[in-house]
Design an enzyme around this catalytic site. Structure first.
Site, PDB file in Angstrom:
ATOM      1  N   SER A 134      51.946 -61.433   8.277  1.00 39.19           N
ATOM      2  CA  SER A 134      53.076 -62.274   7.857  1.00 39.19           C
ATOM      3  C   SER A 134      53.577 -61.786   6.503  1.00 39.19           C
ATOM      4  O   SER A 134      52.873 -61.062   5.792  1.00 39.19           O
ATOM      5  CB  SER A 134      52.589 -63.720   7.734  1.00 39.19           C
ATOM      6  OG  SER A 134      53.553 -64.529   7.077  1.00 39.19           O
ATOM      7  N   TYR A 148      47.677 -71.273   5.789  1.00 39.38           N
ATOM      8  CA  TYR A 148      48.404 -70.173   6.456  1.00 39.38           C
ATOM      9  C   TYR A 148      48.400 -68.943   5.553  1.00 39.38           C
ATOM     10  O   TYR A 148      48.110 -67.821   5.986  1.00 39.38           O
ATOM     11  CB  TYR A 148      49.828 -70.625   6.771  1.00 39.38           C
ATOM     12  CG  TYR A 148      50.606 -69.647   7.621  1.00 39.38           C
ATOM     13  CD1 TYR A 148      50.470 -69.625   9.003  1.00 39.38           C
ATOM     14  CD2 TYR A 148      51.492 -68.740   7.033  1.00 39.38           C
ATOM     15  CE1 TYR A 148      51.191 -68.720   9.790  1.00 39.38           C
ATOM     16  CE2 TYR A 148      52.210 -67.840   7.810  1.00 39.38           C
ATOM     17  CZ  TYR A 148      52.067 -67.837   9.183  1.00 39.38           C
ATOM     18  OH  TYR A 148      52.780 -66.941   9.958  1.00 39.38           O
TER      19      TYR A 148
HETATM   20  N1  NAP Z   1      58.135 -66.839  13.485  1.00 38.73           N
HETATM   21  C1  NAP Z   1      57.965 -66.217  12.333  1.00 38.73           C
HETATM   22  O1  NAP Z   1      58.888 -66.163  11.507  1.00 38.73           O
HETATM   23  C2  NAP Z   1      56.671 -65.562  11.993  1.00 38.73           C
HETATM   24  C3  NAP Z   1      56.604 -64.854  10.804  1.00 38.73           C
HETATM   25  C4  NAP Z   1      55.432 -64.227  10.456  1.00 38.73           C
HETATM   26  C5  NAP Z   1      54.333 -64.285  11.302  1.00 38.73           C
HETATM   27  N2  NAP Z   1      54.409 -64.992  12.452  1.00 38.73           N
HETATM   28  C6  NAP Z   1      53.209 -65.006  13.309  1.00 38.73           C
HETATM   29  O2  NAP Z   1      53.546 -64.591  14.606  1.00 38.73           O
HETATM   30  C7  NAP Z   1      52.592 -65.136  15.517  1.00 38.73           C
HETATM   31  C8  NAP Z   1      53.340 -65.807  16.663  1.00 38.73           C
HETATM   32  O3  NAP Z   1      54.054 -66.914  16.170  1.00 38.73           O
HETATM   33  P1  NAP Z   1      55.465 -67.373  16.729  1.00 38.73           P
HETATM   34  O4  NAP Z   1      56.412 -67.313  15.618  1.00 38.73           O
HETATM   35  O5  NAP Z   1      55.784 -66.678  17.999  1.00 38.73           O
HETATM   36  O6  NAP Z   1      55.164 -68.930  16.950  1.00 38.73           O
HETATM   37  P2  NAP Z   1      54.897 -69.801  18.230  1.00 38.73           P
HETATM   38  O7  NAP Z   1      56.079 -69.695  19.128  1.00 38.73           O
HETATM   39  O8  NAP Z   1      54.445 -71.105  17.706  1.00 38.73           O
HETATM   40  O9  NAP Z   1      53.687 -69.034  18.953  1.00 38.73           O
HETATM   41  C9  NAP Z   1      52.352 -69.166  18.542  1.00 38.73           C
HETATM   42  C10 NAP Z   1      51.458 -68.789  19.706  1.00 38.73           C
HETATM   43  O10 NAP Z   1      50.081 -68.991  19.345  1.00 38.73           O
HETATM   44  C11 NAP Z   1      49.497 -69.799  20.344  1.00 38.73           C
HETATM   45  N3  NAP Z   1      48.374 -70.593  19.900  1.00 38.73           N
HETATM   46  C12 NAP Z   1      48.360 -71.573  18.968  1.00 38.73           C
HETATM   47  N4  NAP Z   1      47.150 -72.134  18.908  1.00 38.73           N
HETATM   48  C13 NAP Z   1      46.370 -71.504  19.832  1.00 38.73           C
HETATM   49  C14 NAP Z   1      45.041 -71.636  20.246  1.00 38.73           C
HETATM   50  N5  NAP Z   1      44.215 -72.570  19.735  1.00 38.73           N
HETATM   51  N6  NAP Z   1      44.570 -70.810  21.218  1.00 38.73           N
HETATM   52  C15 NAP Z   1      45.369 -69.898  21.774  1.00 38.73           C
HETATM   53  N7  NAP Z   1      46.652 -69.717  21.422  1.00 38.73           N
HETATM   54  C16 NAP Z   1      47.156 -70.531  20.459  1.00 38.73           C
HETATM   55  C17 NAP Z   1      50.628 -70.695  20.786  1.00 38.73           C
HETATM   56  O11 NAP Z   1      50.328 -71.382  21.968  1.00 38.73           O
HETATM   57  P3  NAP Z   1      51.060 -72.827  22.262  1.00 38.73           P
HETATM   58  O12 NAP Z   1      52.446 -72.489  22.714  1.00 38.73           O
HETATM   59  O13 NAP Z   1      50.181 -73.400  23.323  1.00 38.73           O
HETATM   60  O14 NAP Z   1      51.037 -73.605  20.985  1.00 38.73           O
HETATM   61  C18 NAP Z   1      51.729 -69.674  20.909  1.00 38.73           C
HETATM   62  O15 NAP Z   1      51.558 -68.916  22.079  1.00 38.73           O
HETATM   63  C19 NAP Z   1      51.710 -66.084  14.704  1.00 38.73           C
HETATM   64  O16 NAP Z   1      50.514 -65.425  14.349  1.00 38.73           O
HETATM   65  C20 NAP Z   1      52.564 -66.354  13.471  1.00 38.73           C
HETATM   66  O17 NAP Z   1      51.788 -66.688  12.367  1.00 38.73           O
HETATM   67  C21 NAP Z   1      55.551 -65.630  12.829  1.00 38.73           C
END
Ligand code: NAP
Length: 241
Positions: A133, A146
């Site tokens: 991130s 986080y």
């Molecule tokens: N969006 C951004 O701007 C951004 C920026 C930097 C980094 N990231 C990182 O990118 C990654 C994906 O995030 P995203 O933005 O795509 O958000 P998201 O749509 O909320 O996706 C998060 C994923 O993690 C899964 N997850 C959460 N808790 C879990 C658990 N206990 N066991 C298994 N899976 C679990 C979620 O499943 P559910 O759908 O069931 O909750 C979902 O598939 C994360 O590591 C996040 O920190 C995102």
């Protein structure tokens, strides 16, 4: 074969039901990989988008959930994408919100890498892509667990690269900028925060999950064989500013 082809490789992507994980699964499949879409919930939408592949139930409420996944079949690529965020002022932040985020974002990531490496090291090849991130480099506001977890992801990516690069295992990370997913819904819903973020992004737009997917293809493919311990910013220039 192209150095960017994943033909003949099997990849496992965690948190593949939505957002960045879904886009990465689709991107890897598009590059030729057989993708296992892992999620704590159903990944049917991702399977439909890929047109092939399979799903696996993995819930990191137990951070050791993936301990046996890599022993029974050959998996060449691991993408640790599953992650959560909890927001509260540091002065009010609860132990429950600390533990929940650290368990999924850091502890589960490390022990999933360990299980993968135990199977991949004897083969002498494998690719790990961790999702870091901007908060692997910056402090952020109101997201203490986080920020701690993502700084940890950056450090562990380097540590594992140091230990395993010589044995043919590449460990790298992607640091996404502000991407339009569930994770950033609260930020985008706040007009002041949303505008302030947009004004700071040199590319002039929020990122899309597909922006991350092709970087994941690169870090999974032979093209990145000499890339070890890198944390690649895919942020529209945010950190350059
Ligand atoms: N969006 C951004 O701007 C951004 C920026 C930097 C980094 N990231 C990182 O990118 C990654 C994906 O995030 P995203 O933005 O795509 O958000 P998201 O749509 O909320 O996706 C998060 C994923 O993690 C899964 N997850 C959460 N808790 C879990 C658990 N206990 N066991 C298994 N899976 C679990 C979620 O499943 P559910 O759908 O069931 O909750 C979902 O598939 C994360 O590591 C996040 O920190 C995102």
């Amino acid at each position: 074969m192209s150095a960017f082809s994943l033909e003949g490789r099997t990849a496992l992507v965690t948190g593949a039901n939505t957002g960045i994980g879904q886009a990465i699964a689709v991107g890897l499949a598009g590059a030729g990989a057989e993708v296992i879409a892992a999620g704590r919930r159903d990944c049917a939408e991702t399977l439909a988008l890929m047109g092939r592949g399979r799903s696996l139930q993995l819930d990191f409420a137990d951070p050791m959930a993936a301990r046996d996944v890599f022993a029974s079949e050959r998996i060449d690529i691991l993408v640790n994408n599953a992650g959560i965020i909890r927001r509260a002022d540091a002065v009010d932040f609860t132990e429950a919100d600390w533990d929940a985020v650290m368990d999924v974002n850091l502890k589960a990531l490390f022990f999933t890498c360990q299980a993968f490496a135990r199977a991949a090291l004897p083969r002498g090849s494998g690719k790990i892509v961790n999702i870091a991130s901007l908060l692997s480099f910056q402090g952020g506001i109101r997201v203490p667990s986080y920020t701690a977890s993502k700084h940890g992801v950056a450090g562990l990516t380097r540590l594992m690269a140091n230990e395993w690069a010589g044995a043919g295992l590449n460990v790298n990370a992607i640091a996404p900028g502000y991407i339009e997913t569930n994770n950033t819904e609260a930020l985008r819903a706040d007009p002041d925060r949303s505008r302030a973020i947009l004004d700071r992004i040199p590319a002039g737009r929020w990122g899309r999950p597909e922006d991350i997917a092709q970087t994941a293809v690169f870090l999974s493919a032979p093209a990145s064989d000499y890339v070890n311990g890198a944390i690649l910013n895919v942020d529209g220039g945010w950190l350059a500013r």
